[in-house]
Write a protein that holds these residues in place. Structure first.
Motif, PDB file in Angstrom:
ATOM      1  N   GLU A 192       0.837  -1.208   0.000  1.00 26.78           N
ATOM      2  CA  GLU A 192       0.000   0.000   0.000  1.00 26.78           C
ATOM      3  C   GLU A 192       0.872   1.258   0.000  1.00 26.78           C
ATOM      4  O   GLU A 192       0.556   2.242  -0.650  1.00 26.78           O
ATOM      5  N   LYS A 231     -16.489  -4.632  -4.713  1.00 23.58           N
ATOM      6  CA  LYS A 231     -15.861  -3.918  -3.588  1.00 23.58           C
ATOM      7  C   LYS A 231     -15.548  -4.897  -2.458  1.00 23.58           C
ATOM      8  O   LYS A 231     -14.468  -4.863  -1.856  1.00 23.58           O
ATOM      9  N   ASN A 232     -16.499  -5.773  -2.156  1.00 22.61           N
ATOM     10  CA  ASN A 232     -16.258  -6.785  -1.111  1.00 22.61           C
ATOM     11  C   ASN A 232     -15.080  -7.690  -1.481  1.00 22.61           C
ATOM     12  O   ASN A 232     -14.240  -8.028  -0.646  1.00 22.61           O
ATOM     13  N   ARG A 288     -12.563  -7.076  -3.494  1.00 22.44           N
ATOM     14  CA  ARG A 288     -11.266  -6.386  -3.454  1.00 22.44           C
ATOM     15  C   ARG A 288     -10.756  -6.272  -2.018  1.00 22.44           C
ATOM     16  O   ARG A 288      -9.558  -6.371  -1.763  1.00 22.44           O
ATOM     17  N   ARG A 289     -11.688  -6.058  -1.098  1.00 21.76           N
ATOM     18  CA  ARG A 289     -11.298  -6.000   0.315  1.00 21.76           C
ATOM     19  C   ARG A 289     -10.772  -7.361   0.767  1.00 21.76           C
ATOM     20  O   ARG A 289      -9.806  -7.471   1.497  1.00 21.76           O
ATOM     21  N   PRO A 342      -6.868  -8.554  -1.693  1.00 21.92           N
ATOM     22  CA  PRO A 342      -6.108  -7.396  -2.178  1.00 21.92           C
ATOM     23  C   PRO A 342      -4.996  -7.763  -3.153  1.00 21.92           C
ATOM     24  O   PRO A 342      -4.457  -6.888  -3.815  1.00 21.92           O
ATOM     25  N   ASN A 400      -8.722  -6.931  -9.086  1.00 23.57           N
ATOM     26  CA  ASN A 400      -8.147  -5.587  -8.992  1.00 23.57           C
ATOM     27  C   ASN A 400      -7.865  -4.970 -10.364  1.00 23.57           C
ATOM     28  O   ASN A 400      -7.208  -3.930 -10.461  1.00 23.57           O
TER      29      ASN A 400
END
Lengths: 230, 335
Positions: A155, B282-283, B285-286, B289, B295
């Motif tokens: 990140e 969205k879920n 990707r969380r 990662p 992604n």
């Protein structure tokens, strides 16, 4: 951080003794019986595992002396028993266990909540069983923490590359989100985004004079990262 | 990104959660797992909907839930799903979640739990369906949120669906699968309104992203066997996944398809590139990662993420063209 709450002092002593003797050097926080808030379970939202070890007094008929993993609490709550263990299991209706589970599950995922009941005398064998279980919890948590550390490093790199590129592109907020997505994908897919940006720089596509030019160069960056058809 | 990966994870179905009023009806399933810990529950949602569950951890160590489904049981088809030209397009979920572990699967973004959940009241679904059939013909997908073929030993639902459909002339069903079983053809009578829809992917995609699923070779063998037993077969090149060198990879896969099966006798083809509702992505990707698939910098159009239009069209056109070159009269459906 593993947090262990003991219903009985005898448990606290034995676990401390075990971890000191074994010299594991692991961080194990030991609390007394009373927890009045979820502060004892999770600090600043930091993920942790939670173990509650207690003396079973109810629903003992048909169960030999031993340590049991609780798989159902008061017909309503279910710790998620994903961690491998040979420990026998049982349900409990004990009110104090329910209260503690409710507090823990308000902040922790159900697979990080471990409720262990000691039935009968807490022998050395059982102490070793409990210690072995805690070791497994610690190992699982260490693996998660290592993954999390790697994720934080990634990140940080994404942010660094994004911020530099955004500045050179005079990016708006929505353009910056787009850049971040592109950079993230490139790093995951092993696409050399830093080389691409450097080459764009050498070709005069970066830095640009204004946002309008920035949009054009962002389109080019997208083409170079996302492949043939763009 | 979660603990309980292989090595530290419990064996599959070590725990079976059963709603307490259906325990006797669940015996046919539980008897397959004599060593499982049976945990009685009031309602499956007490387990399935627990907050903050680890989907990844549960995939590594799945537990089984057996329940009765209440409320509405048949739903209208979603916009991202193909209706194959059918006006009255519906789907139903007699099982939620899957034995396979595909990285791109929308179930990862849709459900709070990865635990397979079997609803034992299939007869209630049949009853609701009878009502719909009184109004109009029905095209029903019965294996969307699971892979029913892979569960057949536990549930016997594929056989029951086949029998029910054969006796209702206005009903057509699709059973979507990646399962490579061939022994079932001996017990399933063919019916022109029961379509076995095989998801076919390049071996490169299977190896990397479709964990636990049969190889391309095994799937094609199952397709061939189904056709030999006169079952209508649909081939689904859907979802197509973008990877480096995708053209060569998909061309290689299609060559293997045509070398192994008589493509002229495939009922129809489905072609679609990966697309997904924004909330699910969205879920995912969380949750993942590090996933190259989820992604990807997709475009958001009308609430759904999809590949940029040019890429999407190139992928689907390319696949459709491969099919047309091999089967000029092929019926090809696209989203």
């Amino acid at each position: 951080m593993i947090r262990i709450i003991f219903q009985d002092k005898v448990f606290e002593g034995s676990i401390k003794e075990y971890f000191e003797t074994e010299g594991t050097g692991r961080e194990v926080l030991v609390f007394g019986e009373d927890i009045s808030s979820d502060d004892s379970i999770s600090e600043d939202g930091e993920m942790s595992s939670f173990i509650y070890l207690y003396n079973g007094t109810e629903n003992r008929a048909g169960y030999n002396d031993g340590v049991y993993r609780i798989n159902r609490i008061a017909d309503r709550y279910y710790p998620d028993l994903l961690l491998k263990s040979d420990m026998p299991e049982k349900a409990t209706d004990e009110e104090r266990v329910k209260e503690i589970y409710i507090i823990a599950s308000a902040v922790l995922p159900p697979h990080r909540i471990h409720i262990l009941e000691v039935t009968g005398e807490y022998t050395d064998t059982l102490k070793a069983d409990v210690a072995g279980y805690i070791e497994r919890v610690i190992k699982a948590e260490e693996a998660d923490r290592n993954n999390k550390t790697k994720e934080l490093i990634k990140e940080k790199k994404i942010s660094e590359i994004t911020e530099t590129a955004a500045e050179e592109l005079h990016a708006s907020e929505s353009m910056m989100r787009q850049i971040r997505e592109l950079v993230r994908y490139a790093l995951i897919a092993d696409i050399p985004v830093e080389d691409i940006l450097e080459k764009m720089g050498s070709e005069g596509l970066l830095p640009v004079a204004d946002k309008k030019e920035g949009k054009k160069s962002l389109g080019e960056l997208q083409r170079r990262i996302c492949g043939s058809a763009l | 990104m979660e603990s309980c990966k292989e090595g530290s994870a419990e064996a599959p179905f070590k725990h079976i959660y059963i709603e307490e009023d259906i325990e006797s009806s669940a015996l046919k399933i539980t008897e397959h797992f004599p060593d499982a810990e049976i945990i009685r529950i009031k309602h499956y949602k007490d387990v399935f909907n627990r907050p903050r569950q680890s989907f990844t951890g549960q995939k590594a160590s799945p537990n089984l839930i057996i329940a009765r489904k209440h409320g509405r049981l048949i739903y209208e088809g979603a916009p991202v799903c193909q209706d194959f030209g059918n006006k009255h397009f519906y789907y139903t979920s007699c099982v939620m979640n899957c034995l396979y572990d595909c990285e791109y699967c929308y179930l990862r973004g849709m459900y709070p739990s990865a635990n397979p959940t079997v609803f034992i009241n299939l007869d209630d679904i049949f009853s609701e369906l009878e009502g719909l059939l009184q109004e109009h013909p029905v095209y029903l997908c019965v294996s969307y949120d699971t892979d029913l073929m892979a569960f057949e030993d536990l549930t016997g639902y594929v056989k029951r669906w086949c029998e029910f459909t054969a006796s209702r002339k206005d009903l057509t069903i699709e059973i979507r699968t990646k399962c490579a079983r061939t022994d079932l053809w001996d017990i399933l009578s063919p019916c022109e309104r029961v379509i076995f829809a095989y998801t076919v992917s390049p071996q490169e995609i299977i190896s990397k992203y479709e964990k636990g699923t049969p190889s391309l070779k095994m799937r094609l063998n199952a397709v061939k066997s189904a056709m030999e037993h006169d079952h209508p077969v649909r081939l689904c090149f859907d979802p197509m996944i973008y990877i480096k060198g995708w053209k060569e990879v998909y061309a290689g896969m299609f060559k293997e398809v045509t070398q192994n099966i008589d493509a002229d006798h495939i009922k129809d083809f489905s072609v679609g590139s990966f697309r997904i509702s924004s909330g699910y992505l969205k879920n995912m990707r969380r949750m993942m990662p590090d996933s190259e698939i989820v992604n990807f910098p997709f475009e958001l159009i009308n609430g759904y993420y999809q590949y940029p239009k040019a890429l999407e069209e190139e992928m689907e056109d390319y696949m459709s063209e491969l099919i047309r070159m091999a089967v000029p009269k092929a019926e090809i459906f696209r989203p």
